[in-house]
Scaffold this active site. Structure first.
Site, PDB file in Angstrom:
ATOM      1  N   ASP A 155       1.001  -1.273  -0.088  1.00  0.00           N
ATOM      2  CA  ASP A 155       0.141   0.070  -0.069  1.00  0.00           C
ATOM      3  C   ASP A 155       0.907   1.107   0.012  1.00  0.00           C
ATOM      4  OD1 ASP A 155      -2.251   1.832   0.822  1.00  0.00           O
ATOM      5  OD2 ASP A 155      -3.425   0.128   0.933  1.00  0.00           O
ATOM      6  N   HIS A 199      -3.642   6.235   3.477  1.00  0.00           N
ATOM      7  CA  HIS A 199      -4.426   5.259   2.772  1.00  0.00           C
ATOM      8  C   HIS A 199      -3.768   3.770   3.548  1.00  0.00           C
ATOM      9  CE1 HIS A 199      -5.799   2.139   0.051  1.00  0.00           C
ATOM     10  NE2 HIS A 199      -6.779   2.860   0.019  1.00  0.00           N
ATOM     11  N   SER A 216     -11.273  -0.608  -0.426  1.00  0.00           N
ATOM     12  CA  SER A 216      -9.774  -0.602   0.219  1.00  0.00           C
ATOM     13  C   SER A 216     -10.107  -0.846   1.676  1.00  0.00           C
ATOM     14  CB  SER A 216      -9.199   0.936   0.128  1.00  0.00           C
ATOM     15  OG  SER A 216      -8.782   0.888  -1.059  1.00  0.00           O
TER      16      SER A 216
END
Length: 472
Positions: free
Chosen positions: A38, A113, A439
């Site tokens: 990620d 994220h 996600s």
């Protein structure tokens, strides 16, 4: 080019009520190593504290690679590995420095994220967590005692094939048990052996590593990505919690809206005006309806709440808010079919409303001589039914490469999920954020895989995938 696909969810799933999992010794769960590919990690987050964990499993062959604002001392018995990859990205896009954006040439996460997704899986228990008081409670990952190794091939929301494959190669070599990816290409899906994630995950699968990946957020049929048969492909669904901020009309009706409004509203009603009715000089009313920069007449919107619409689903909401604020508007109502899935913080009061509520508002504004409204404080509501339900944004099948293999394989909580965050990625330096997307659903499944792996360490990826998909 691949892109990144955001407290209550584990209680909602009822994991702690399953005897074979809630009575597991911590040392069994802590033998499981999850690799997350990620945007990196914010190691100082309390979600990565290693209190109560024993030594790092000796079979782990990874390392904590030093870089900008990141040293081996940022790793601990929870965050046991960290690597980053930029050669592929820079070969395609040029130096990272040329983007004039905040970044760290290391595994440190400037986006948020990667921190969010990894803490959903392995986050330690942290009490009194919320986002501006919303969703207050104890934050935790699905497997708080599991170990984490992060691999960062993503920069400025993009992840190149070369860097993704390098991350896969290292994760396989390092000895992770599970690889979790909340990223992928936009539709249509490439054939399997021209797609980096399909290729990398195939090699992982051959080594007995379970790979779970997000299906994407493209709304429509035939848009699901990461659909190779050996990948556990995850769509998004709702939980029984939402964060409404009601729109209170002068006729005493209230419309359900959504936003982050945490400052007291003083109970004052403000005049309403459509953006289309407040067009600046020489600006067509249709253009003004989108409330974009330099389209609104400040004399018309000053001291009023402006009702705006989307030109496209991907419109920049901050641009609309800035246009209203700079013109003297005190609030914004944005008509958005995704209203319940997006929490947006702004300087002025603002909410998103769905299409049904927009129709009610239109009736009110066209029949009332002086329509007014006020935006109420956002609240946390739990126990919403029906739940779960498929999130409208979640990419759907059928599988365009192999239609006989149904994809996505499963859904998991992916709407308004509270988890750890990188404080440098937002102007207000928050440490926990609420996001929606596949996600967020993917790491929920990755954590369930980790629980199964801790009980059945010798099960194959196919056996684990089957157990998850066929358990009612």
């Amino acid at each position: 080019m691949n892109r990144l696909h955001t407290t209550n969810s584990w209680n909602f799933l009822g994991i702690d009520s399953i005897p074979q999992y809630n009575k597991l010794p911590k040392d069994i769960q802590s033998d499981v190593i999850i690799g997350v590919i990620d945007s990196g990690v914010w190691p100082e987050s309390q979600s990565y504290n290693d209190y109560g964990l024993g030594p790092v499993p000796t079979r782990f062959k990874g390392e904590c690679v030093s870089g900008q604002n990141f040293t081996r001392y940022n790793c601990n018995r929870k965050l046991i590995g960290a690597r980053y990859y930029s050669k592929g990205f820079e070969a395609v896009n040029g130096p990272l420095e040329s983007f004039n954006q905040t970044f760290f040439r290391s595994a440190r996460d400037s986006k948020g994220h990667g921190t969010h997704t990894s803490s959903i899986i392995v986050g330690s228990k942290v009490s009194n967590v919320s986002m501006y008081g919303l969703g207050s409670g104890t934050a935790r990952g699905g497997v708080p005692s599991a170990r984490l190794s992060v691999y960062k091939p993503c920069w400025f929301d993009e992840c190149t094939d070369a860097d993704i494959l390098a991350a896969f190669s290292d994760a396989i070599h390092d000895g992770v048990d599970i690889i979790s990816l909340s990223l992928g290409q936009g539709p249509p899906q490439q054939i399997y052996f021209e797609d980096a994630i399909s290729i990398g995950s195939f090699h992982a699968f051959q080594k007995g590593i379970v790979v779970s990946a997000s299906a994407g957020n493209s709304f429509f049929a035939e848009t699901a990505t990461n659909v190779a048969p050996w990948i556990l492909t995850v769509g998004a669904s709702t939980v029984d919690r939402e964060f409404p901020s009601y729109l209170l009309l002068r006729n005493l009706k209230q419309l359900k809206a959504f936003g982050v409004n945490t400052n007291p509203d003083q109970g004052k009603q403000y005049s309403l005006i459509y953006g289309a009715d407040a067009a600046a000089s020489r600006i067509p009313s249709r253009n003004a309806s989108f409330c974009k920069k330099n389209t609104l007449d400040s004399n018309s919107i000053k001291g009023r709440i402006v009702v705006c619409i989307l030109e496209e689903l991907g419109d920049d909401k901050d641009e609309k808010l800035s246009a209203v604020e700079e013109g003297g508007g005190v609030g914004m109502i944005l008509v958005d079919p995704l209203a319940k899935y997006i929490l947006h913080q702004s300087v002025i009061q603002s909410v998103l409303i769905g299409e049904a509520e927009a129709e009610e508002l239109y009736k009110y504004m066209t029949t009332e001589k002086n329509p007014t409204a006020r935006i109420s404080l956002t609240v946390t509501n739990v126990g919403i039914k029906p739940a779960p339900a498929i999130a409208v944004f979640s990419s759907k099948g059928p599988n365009v490469i192999t239609p006989d293999i149904i994809k996505p394989d499963i859904t998991a909580p992916g709407v308004n999920i509270l988890a750890a965050w990188s404080p440098v990625s937002t102007a207000d330096n928050i440490n926990y954020n609420i996001l929606s997307g596949t996600s967020m659903s993917c790491p929920h499944v990755s954590a369930v895989v980790a629980l199964l792996k801790s009980v059945h360490p010798y099960w194959s990826p196919a056996a684990i995938k089957s157990a998850i998909m066929t358990t009612g």
